[in-house]
Scaffold this active site. Structure first.
Site, mmCIF file in Angstrom:
data_model
loop_
_atom_site.group_PDB
_atom_site.id
_atom_site.type_symbol
_atom_site.label_atom_id
_atom_site.label_comp_id
_atom_site.label_asym_id
_atom_site.label_seq_id
_atom_site.Cartn_x
_atom_site.Cartn_y
_atom_site.Cartn_z
ATOM 1 N N THR A 132 0.770 -1.296 0.107
ATOM 2 C CA THR A 132 -0.044 0.092 -0.015
ATOM 3 C C THR A 132 0.724 1.083 0.064
ATOM 4 O OG1 THR A 132 -1.208 1.241 1.455
ATOM 5 C CG2 THR A 132 -0.205 -0.322 2.464
ATOM 6 N N ASP A 133 0.269 2.212 -0.601
ATOM 7 C CA ASP A 133 0.934 3.701 -0.243
ATOM 8 C C ASP A 133 1.106 4.202 1.041
ATOM 9 O OD1 ASP A 133 -1.618 4.544 0.008
ATOM 10 O OD2 ASP A 133 -1.730 5.973 -1.543
ATOM 11 N N GLU A 134 0.451 3.651 1.929
ATOM 12 C CA GLU A 134 0.389 4.013 3.356
ATOM 13 C C GLU A 134 1.767 3.806 4.117
ATOM 14 O OE1 GLU A 134 -3.138 3.325 5.338
ATOM 15 O OE2 GLU A 134 -4.443 3.133 3.393
ATOM 16 N N TYR A 193 -1.770 -0.412 10.930
ATOM 17 C CA TYR A 193 -1.896 -1.211 9.547
ATOM 18 C C TYR A 193 -0.734 -1.051 8.527
ATOM 19 C CZ TYR A 193 -3.432 -1.722 4.799
ATOM 20 O OH TYR A 193 -3.246 -1.931 3.290
ATOM 21 N N LYS A 220 2.408 -3.516 7.051
ATOM 22 C CA LYS A 220 2.668 -3.399 5.831
ATOM 23 C C LYS A 220 4.083 -3.164 5.586
ATOM 24 C CE LYS A 220 0.192 -4.697 2.799
ATOM 25 N NZ LYS A 220 -0.199 -6.140 2.443
HETATM 26 P P1 NAD Z 1 -9.622 -7.352 1.965
HETATM 27 O O1 NAD Z 1 -9.561 -7.162 3.710
HETATM 28 O O2 NAD Z 1 -10.748 -7.265 1.603
HETATM 29 O O3 NAD Z 1 -8.940 -9.084 1.982
HETATM 30 C C1 NAD Z 1 -8.107 -9.839 2.618
HETATM 31 C C2 NAD Z 1 -8.105 -11.390 2.443
HETATM 32 O O4 NAD Z 1 -7.166 -11.647 3.130
HETATM 33 C C3 NAD Z 1 -9.605 -11.728 2.812
HETATM 34 O O5 NAD Z 1 -10.103 -12.603 1.806
HETATM 35 C C4 NAD Z 1 -9.080 -12.400 4.135
HETATM 36 O O6 NAD Z 1 -9.838 -13.709 4.512
HETATM 37 C C5 NAD Z 1 -7.770 -12.889 3.749
HETATM 38 N N1 NAD Z 1 -6.902 -13.242 5.032
HETATM 39 C C6 NAD Z 1 -6.754 -12.307 6.175
HETATM 40 N N2 NAD Z 1 -5.945 -12.694 6.873
HETATM 41 C C7 NAD Z 1 -5.508 -14.203 6.441
HETATM 42 C C8 NAD Z 1 -4.743 -15.004 6.962
HETATM 43 N N3 NAD Z 1 -4.342 -15.084 8.260
HETATM 44 N N4 NAD Z 1 -4.530 -16.142 6.170
HETATM 45 C C9 NAD Z 1 -5.382 -16.387 4.844
HETATM 46 N N5 NAD Z 1 -5.885 -15.310 4.247
HETATM 47 C C10 NAD Z 1 -6.025 -14.478 5.277
HETATM 48 O O7 NAD Z 1 -8.538 -6.639 1.485
HETATM 49 P P2 NAD Z 1 -8.213 -5.787 0.347
HETATM 50 O O8 NAD Z 1 -8.711 -4.597 0.274
HETATM 51 O O9 NAD Z 1 -8.645 -6.812 -0.994
HETATM 52 O O10 NAD Z 1 -6.723 -5.846 0.087
HETATM 53 C C11 NAD Z 1 -5.891 -7.062 -0.331
HETATM 54 C C12 NAD Z 1 -4.322 -6.503 -0.268
HETATM 55 O O11 NAD Z 1 -3.972 -5.311 -0.995
HETATM 56 C C13 NAD Z 1 -3.875 -6.308 1.113
HETATM 57 O O12 NAD Z 1 -2.444 -6.952 1.154
HETATM 58 C C14 NAD Z 1 -3.882 -4.652 1.282
HETATM 59 O O13 NAD Z 1 -2.860 -4.389 2.454
HETATM 60 C C15 NAD Z 1 -3.426 -4.282 -0.064
HETATM 61 N N6 NAD Z 1 -3.870 -2.930 -0.555
HETATM 62 C C16 NAD Z 1 -5.080 -2.732 -0.401
HETATM 63 C C17 NAD Z 1 -5.690 -1.408 -0.926
HETATM 64 C C18 NAD Z 1 -7.197 -1.098 -0.684
HETATM 65 O O14 NAD Z 1 -7.477 0.121 -1.042
HETATM 66 N N7 NAD Z 1 -7.974 -1.996 -0.336
HETATM 67 C C19 NAD Z 1 -4.623 -0.528 -1.288
HETATM 68 C C20 NAD Z 1 -3.445 -0.934 -1.565
HETATM 69 C C21 NAD Z 1 -3.299 -2.155 -1.140
HETATM 70 P P1 TYD Z 2 -10.729 3.945 4.387
HETATM 71 O O1 TYD Z 2 -11.809 3.468 3.445
HETATM 72 O O2 TYD Z 2 -10.907 3.355 5.599
HETATM 73 O O3 TYD Z 2 -9.249 3.839 3.809
HETATM 74 P P2 TYD Z 2 -7.761 4.217 4.174
HETATM 75 O O4 TYD Z 2 -7.815 4.688 5.562
HETATM 76 O O5 TYD Z 2 -7.003 3.008 4.137
HETATM 77 O O6 TYD Z 2 -7.356 5.520 3.613
HETATM 78 O O7 TYD Z 2 -10.940 5.572 4.678
HETATM 79 C C1 TYD Z 2 -10.768 6.525 3.513
HETATM 80 C C2 TYD Z 2 -10.649 7.632 4.109
HETATM 81 O O8 TYD Z 2 -12.087 8.022 4.471
HETATM 82 C C3 TYD Z 2 -9.889 8.183 5.250
HETATM 83 O O9 TYD Z 2 -9.336 9.223 5.438
HETATM 84 C C4 TYD Z 2 -10.713 7.876 6.512
HETATM 85 C C5 TYD Z 2 -12.214 8.400 5.961
HETATM 86 N N1 TYD Z 2 -13.272 7.747 6.571
HETATM 87 C C6 TYD Z 2 -14.380 8.558 7.020
HETATM 88 O O10 TYD Z 2 -14.386 9.783 7.041
HETATM 89 N N2 TYD Z 2 -15.555 7.966 7.611
HETATM 90 C C7 TYD Z 2 -15.567 6.520 7.551
HETATM 91 O O11 TYD Z 2 -16.677 5.933 8.227
HETATM 92 C C8 TYD Z 2 -14.483 5.912 7.206
HETATM 93 C C9 TYD Z 2 -14.258 4.216 7.231
HETATM 94 C C10 TYD Z 2 -13.335 6.275 6.579
#
Ligand code: NAD
Ligand code: TYD
Length: 350
Positions: A131-133, A156, A160
Site C-alpha cells: 500500500t501507499d500508506e 496497519y 505492511k
Molecule cells: P480485504 O480485507 O478485502 O481481503 C483480505 C483477504 O485476506 C480476505 O479474503 C481474508 O480472508 C484474507 N486473509 C486475512 N487474513 C488471512 C490469513 N491469516 N490467512 C489467509 N488469508 C487471510 O483486503 P483488500 O482490500 O482486498 O486488500 C488486499 C491487499 O491489498 C492487502 O495486502 C492490502 O494491504 C493491499 N492494498 C489494499 C488497498 C485497498 O484500497 N483496499 C490498497 C493498496 C493495497
Molecule cells: P478507508 O476507506 O478506511 O481507507 P484508508 O484509511 O486506508 O485510506 O478511509 C478512507 C478515508 O475516509 C480516510 O481518510 C478515512 C475516511 N473515513 C471516514 O471519514 N469515515 C468512515 O466511516 C471511514 C470508514 C473512513
C-alpha cells in the site's frame, strides 16, 4: 501448466485478481489460498469457482507448518501475496491481529517459498502487494515515489511496511526473485462495507448518517479495483526482479468532496431529489493519527510497463454504485452478520 498461488483471493482486490488470471490465462492453474476471515467471501468468486484451472485452499498464512506442506506438495511457480488484515480502524483497536497476519504470515510464506524453491530459485517469483500508506502522510504538495523513505504511522501501515522490508530482505539475503507494488486506495465491486465508499453507499441507501471523520479534509487517491488487477497482471509478467512499482489513479479527492460526488450519483440512481442524500453527511470524531494526504507518482509504471488507469472516477463511481444496488443480497449477507456489532463498536463514540 504454471501453478500460481494467490493469497487473499476471497477478499476485495484478491477476488478481482483471481478472476482476471483464471479467465485470461487458461494455461495457468490458479490456487486461491484464503483463511476466510470476516473479509473473505467465496460469493465473490461464484462465477469462476467451477473452472478447471481454479482451486480454493482454505488455510491460514500464520500457520507455518501448513504453508510448508502446501508449498512442498504443490510446487508453485509463483506467488501473488494479497492476504492481509487491511482496515486501518481495526488496526487501531487490535494491532496484534495485523502483526500476526501481515508480518508473521508474510514471513511464513517467504520461508515456505525459500525452502520449496531452493534448487531453482531463479525460476520463481514472489510478488508482494502493498500500500501507499507505508510512505506516511503528505502535506498539500508532493507525491510518493518508489524512493520515498518509509514513514508508516498506523499499526496497519507499520505492519505492511515491515512485510515490504522482509520481502526485500529475502531478495537481498537469499536471492529470492521478488517484486513489490504499492497502490493507492481502491474502490469498486465487492469491497467490504467497513471502508469509506461501500460503507457510505450502504448508509445512504438505508437513510443512515454518513460518518465523516474530522472535517473531511483528508485526501486520498482513488483507483478502480480492476485497474489495480490489470497493473498486478502487468507487474507479475513484466516487472523487473527486485523492483518496486507505485500504482495510482491520478485521482485525488478530499473525503468530503468525494462523498458529495457519491451523494449526487446516489440521488440520481435512487430517484431522490438532488441534495437529499447529502443531508445524511455527519461529521464525527476524527480517526486517531489520521494521515492527511496520500498521493502517488506512478510514472515508473506508466513509462516502463505502459500501464495506465482505464477509467475516469465519474465512470468508476457509477459502476460501483450500480454494482452495490444490483447486488443487494451480497450486501445484506454481510451486514446481517458480525458487521452490526463492528459498526456499533466502531461508531459508538463518534
Ligand atoms: P480485504 O480485507 O478485502 O481481503 C483480505 C483477504 O485476506 C480476505 O479474503 C481474508 O480472508 C484474507 N486473509 C486475512 N487474513 C488471512 C490469513 N491469516 N490467512 C489467509 N488469508 C487471510 O483486503 P483488500 O482490500 O482486498 O486488500 C488486499 C491487499 O491489498 C492487502 O495486502 C492490502 O494491504 C493491499 N492494498 C489494499 C488497498 C485497498 O484500497 N483496499 C490498497 C493498496 C493495497
Ligand atoms: P478507508 O476507506 O478506511 O481507507 P484508508 O484509511 O486506508 O485510506 O478511509 C478512507 C478515508 O475516509 C480516510 O481518510 C478515512 C475516511 N473515513 C471516514 O471519514 N469515515 C468512515 O466511516 C471511514 C470508514 C473512513
Amino acid at each position: 501448466m504454471k501453478k500460481i498461488l494467490i493469497t487473499g483471493g476471497a477478499g476485495f482486490i484478491g477476488s478481482h485478481v483471481v478472476r482476471l488470471f483464471v479467465e485470461k490465462y487458461p494455461d495457468y492453474h490458479i490456487y486461491n489460498l484464503d483463511a476466510l476471515t470476516y473479509a473473505g467471501n467465496l460469493e465473490n468468486l461464484k462465477d469462476i469457482e467451477s473452472k478447471s484451472n481454479y482451486s480454493f485452499i482454505k488455510a491460514d498464512i500464520t500457520d507455518a507448518e501448513v504453508m510448508n506442506e502446501l508449498f512442498n506438495k504443490n510446487q508453485f511457480d509463483g506467488v501473488i501475496h494479497l492476504a492481509a488484515e487491511s482496515h486501518v480502524d481495526r488496526s487501531i483497536s487490535d494491532p496484534l491481529a495485523f502483526i500476526k497476519t501481515n508480518i508473521l504470515g508474510t514471513v511464513n510464506l517467504l520461508n515456505a517459498a525459500k525452502l520449496a524453491w531452493k534448487d531453482e530459485m531463479d525460476k520463481h517469483l514472489f510478488y508482494h502487494i502493498s500500500t501507499d500508506e507505508v510512505y506516511g502522510s503528505l502535506g498539500e504538495t508532493g507525491l510518493f515515489t518508489e524512493t520515498t523513505a518509509y514513514d508508516p504511522r498506523s499499526p496497519y501501515s507499520s505492519s505492511k511496511a515491515s512485510s515490504d522490508h522482509l520481502v526485500r530482505a529475502y531478495h537481498h539475503t537469499y536471492g529470492m526473485p521478488v517484486v513489490i507494488s504499492n497502490c493507492s486506495n481502491n474502490y469498486g465491486p465487492n469491497q467490504f462495507p467497513e471502508k469509506l465508499i461501500p460503507l457510505s453507499i450502504n448508509n445512504i441507501k438505508n437513510n443512515k448518517p454518513i460518518p465523516i471523520y474530522g472535517k473531511g479534509e483528508n485526501i486520498r487517491d482513488w483507483l478502480y479495483v480492476l485497474d489495480h488487477a490489470r497493473a498486478i497482471d502487468d507487474i507479475y509478467h513484466q516487472g523487473k526482479n527486485g523492483e518496486t512499482y507505485n500504482i495510482g489513479g491520478i485521482n485525488e479527492w478530499t473525503n468530503i468532496d468525494l462523498i458529495h460526488k457519491l451523494c449526487e450519483v446516489m440521488d440520481k440512481k435512487l430517484g431522490r431529489e438532488p441534495g437529499e442524500s447529502a443531508k445524511l453527511i455527519t461529521f464525527v470524531k476524527d480517526r486517531a493519527g489520521h494521515d492527511m494526504r496520500y498521493a502517488i507518482d506512478a510514472s515508473k509504471l506508466y513509462n516502463e510497463l505502459k500501464w495506465h488507469p482505464s477509467l475516469q472516477f465519474e465512470e468508476g463511481i457509477e459502476l460501483t454504485v450500480d454494482w452495490y444496488l444490483n447486488n443487494e443480497e451480497w450486501l445484506n449477507n454481510i451486514i446481517s452478520g458480525d458487521y452490526e456489532n463492528y459498526y456499533k463498536e466502531q461508531y459508538k463514540e463518534r
